[in-house]
Scaffold this active site. Structure first.
Site, PDB file in Angstrom:
ATOM      1  NE  ARG A 206      13.074  48.841   0.552  1.00 26.37           N
ATOM      2  CZ  ARG A 206      13.519  47.729  -0.008  1.00 26.37           C
ATOM      3  NH1 ARG A 206      13.693  47.645  -1.309  1.00 26.37           N
ATOM      4  NH2 ARG A 206      13.756  46.669   0.738  1.00 26.37           N
TER       5      ARG A 206
ATOM      6  CG  HIS B 183      18.476  44.960   1.636  1.00 24.86           C
ATOM      7  ND1 HIS B 183      17.587  45.781   0.957  1.00 24.86           N
ATOM      8  CD2 HIS B 183      19.013  44.159   0.694  1.00 24.86           C
ATOM      9  CE1 HIS B 183      17.620  45.486  -0.345  1.00 24.86           C
ATOM     10  NE2 HIS B 183      18.484  44.506  -0.526  1.00 24.86           N
TER      11      HIS B 183
ATOM     12  CD  GLU C 155      14.400  40.873  -3.464  1.00 26.38           C
ATOM     13  OE1 GLU C 155      15.376  40.110  -3.580  1.00 26.38           O
ATOM     14  OE2 GLU C 155      13.960  41.571  -4.392  1.00 26.38           O
TER      15      GLU C 155
ATOM     16  CG  ASN D 285      11.738  44.380  -3.657  1.00 27.10           C
ATOM     17  OD1 ASN D 285      11.125  45.360  -3.272  1.00 27.10           O
ATOM     18  ND2 ASN D 285      12.827  43.937  -3.064  1.00 27.10           N
TER      19      ASN D 285
ATOM     20  CE1 TYR E 189      12.376  36.893 -11.687  1.00 26.49           C
ATOM     21  CE2 TYR E 189      14.138  38.504 -11.832  1.00 26.49           C
ATOM     22  CZ  TYR E 189      13.544  37.428 -11.203  1.00 26.49           C
ATOM     23  OH  TYR E 189      14.122  36.903 -10.081  1.00 26.49           O
TER      24      TYR E 189
ATOM     25  CD  GLU F 197      14.912  46.051  -4.256  1.00 29.94           C
ATOM     26  OE1 GLU F 197      15.238  45.260  -5.169  1.00 29.94           O
ATOM     27  OE2 GLU F 197      15.307  45.940  -3.089  1.00 29.94           O
TER      28      GLU F 197
HETATM   29  C1  FCB Z   1      16.889  42.715  -5.500  1.00 26.65           C
HETATM   30  C2  FCB Z   1      17.610  43.072  -4.206  1.00 26.65           C
HETATM   31  C3  FCB Z   1      18.470  44.299  -4.316  1.00 26.65           C
HETATM   32  C4  FCB Z   1      19.199  44.345  -5.632  1.00 26.65           C
HETATM   33  C5  FCB Z   1      18.268  44.134  -6.796  1.00 26.65           C
HETATM   34  C6  FCB Z   1      18.923  44.202  -8.141  1.00 26.65           C
HETATM   35  O1  FCB Z   1      16.533  41.387  -5.517  1.00 26.65           O
HETATM   36  O2  FCB Z   1      16.660  43.301  -3.197  1.00 26.65           O
HETATM   37  O3  FCB Z   1      19.331  44.336  -3.209  1.00 26.65           O
HETATM   38  O4  FCB Z   1      20.232  43.441  -5.636  1.00 26.65           O
HETATM   39  O5  FCB Z   1      17.647  42.884  -6.662  1.00 26.65           O
END
Ligand code: FCB
Length: 512
Positions: free
Chosen positions: A130, A174, A219, A344, A347, A412
């Site tokens: 990716r 991104h 995101e 992604n 937490y 992610e």
């Molecule tokens: C995510 C982002 C990625 C990276 C990770 C740690 O929120 O998409 O680019 O910064 O966190």
């Protein structure tokens, strides 16, 4: 309010949103209690899941193992081959924005060293990479014909991945908006949505014959919130109105980009990578359950429901349509039947209602009465994020339930641990192994319980430029010496290679 890069999910959004809303909308804010409780995945606070003790877990046949990066975080070469300026180039060169004054001017030098990155993917037995395309390499000013040298770079990368039997899994955006488009109003300007669709079309024409799996955005909540409301990310604006308008433009862009791509590559698999978090009520009170639903709506549904259901989340039904500049017909225009939901997840988030007293002291909290904070019971990674594997189980099962079992890709998950090479050059990052192991066990449980999860992408393939944190946080499965650019696979990378080769998470004794 906790002001970190961890944004929305853990901050007092309430204050900002409410400031923009007319008081007459206040009453619309209360949720029916049953609706709020219905389907809520409560994560038992005392336990993170007994299944995490499992010794060994296999994944479904054809499950795809991968790793993720993003253009600005690894490429460097900001002026090479006609690349235009992006909002991140501008932002990192603004004093005081990035820890230690770091920039992505060189980053991991992947614009030149991409073959080394592919060698790492191969060494780790990964079958999906990716990565993202930098819009200003393709359209330096955000409009017009393709810059052929920019296209060539990604074309070579794609070809080399395919030769190595690695799936190119491409993120179209991104976070690196061409600065020229920011100068024209940025994401709050509705026109940017249509510029995005044009850009998607240009990329699809160039790569659509070889790339079949795409993500429109990475995101959206993070870049609209951090970029336009709290100002910690590019372009660094701090306006609730800009945030709301940017949100709506991105929702329009998501659908416009989806249809542009499908028009050129009808059989392409097109999704988006959403930043998600499991929202857990702080207590079992009715008010905290309602707060958790609002947290879920803001954090997880703000860009997903518009695409899949053509509406903004019900728990936020008091939206200021005029301020957001929602026009008639827009709800249909936001619809995009995504082929998969990219998640992604790092937490969880603890949500609670603001008390009457707090609302009196902070009248702006009347309209979105939810306080969000990070969990504190789990251990923390070096960036300060709580390790809470059950959050992955919780969100994957909830999205499965609420959206009719969509295909899911984990786009992610990962952790910042800053272990460096020991005297013998080995990077012993057992904590990263433990992190991925537990999140994968949580994912396996979600799959066993019915979720249709197609792949897992560790963030990140290599240590890289971590936005406002600069180079202070290392998320890689491979270590990067930023002076020499030498890459070294960490112990976690070796462990992950074994997981990928065997399609299973081994027993803990053989993990390290
Ligand atoms: C995510 C982002 C990625 C990276 C990770 C740690 O929120 O998409 O680019 O910064 O966190």
């Amino acid at each position: 309010m906790r002001v970190t890069r961890r944004k929305f999910g853990q901050s007092g959004l309430a204050a900002g949103v409410a400031a923009a809303l007319p008081a007459s909308l206040m009453s619309a804010c209360s949720l029916a209690s049953n609706a709020a409780r219905g389907g809520h995945a409560v994560i038992p606070a005392e336990s993170n899941g007994a299944y995490l003790q499992s010794t060994e877990v296999s994944f479904p046949k054809n499950f795809v193992w991968g790793a993720a990066t993003a253009a600005y975080q690894i490429e460097g070469a900001p002026k090479e081959d006609g690349r235009g300026e992006s909002i991140w180039d501008r932002f990192v060169h603004t004093a005081g924005k990035i820890k230690n004054g770091d920039t992505g001017d060189v980053a991991c030098d992947s614009y030149r060293r991409w073959r080394e990155d592919i060698a790492l993917l191969r060494a780790m037995n990964l079958k999906s990479y990716r990565f993202s395309i930098a819009w200003p390499r393709i359209q330096p000013l955000g409009v017009g014909n393709a810059n052929s040298k920019g296209i060539d770079y990604y074309s070579r990368l794609v070809d080399a991945l395919l030769e190595s039997r690695i799936r190119p899994f491409v993120t179209l955006y991104h976070w690196d908006l061409p600065q020229a488009l920011e100068d024209a109003g940025g994401w709050p300007n509705r026109d940017t949505a249509f510029r995005f669709a044009d850009y998607v079309e240009v990329v699809a024409r160039a790569l659509g014959d070889r790339v079949s799996d795409w993500m429109l955005f990475n995101e959206a909540l993070a870049f609209t919130y951090n970029g336009y409301l709290d100002g910690t990310h590019a372009p660094g604006r701090t306006s609730i109105i800009d945030f709301l308008r940017a949100s709506h433009s991105v929702n329009l862009a998501q659908a416009a980009g989806f249809h542009a791509l499908k028009a050129i590559s009808p059989s392409a698999r097109v999704g988006t990578a959403f930043n998600m978090s499991a929202c857990q009520p702080a207590t079992d009170s009715e008010a905290d359950h309602q707060a958790a639903e609002r947290c879920h709506a803001i954090t997880n549904l703000w860009f997903l429901e518009p695409a899949l259901k053509g509406r903004y989340p019900e728990a936020l039904a008091f939206l200021p349509e005029t301020i957001m500049r929602i026009k008639s017909g827009d709800l249909d225009k936001m619809r995009a039947p995504l082929d998969f939901v990219g998640i992604n997840l790092y937490y969880r988030t603890i949500a609670s209602a603001s008390s009457a007293m707090e609302r009196m002291v902070h009248p702006t909290e009347w309209l979105l009465p939810v306080k969000m904070r990070a969990g504190i019971e789990g251990t923390k990674t070096d960036i300060g994020w709580e390790v809470w594997p059950n959050a992955l189980y919780s969100i994957v099962t909830r999205i499965t339930r609420d959206f009719n079992r969509p295909q899911i890709e984990i786009t992610e998950s990962g952790c910042a641990y800053n272990e460096r090479p020991d005297g013998t050059g080995v990077i012993r990052d057992e904590r990263r192994i433990a992190y991925h192991r537990q999140y994968l066990l949580a994912l396996a449980k979600a799959i066993a319980d019915g979720a249709d999860v197609r792949g897992y992408h560790a963030w990140s393939l290599i240590d890289n430029f971590e936005w406002a944190e600069g180079f202070s946080q290392r998320f890689g499965l491979a270590y990067v010496d930023f002076k020499t650019q030498q890459r070294t696979i960490k112990d976690s990378g070796r462990w992950y290679a074994k997981v990928a080769a065997e399609n299973r998470v081994p027993a803990v004794t053989s993990a390290a």
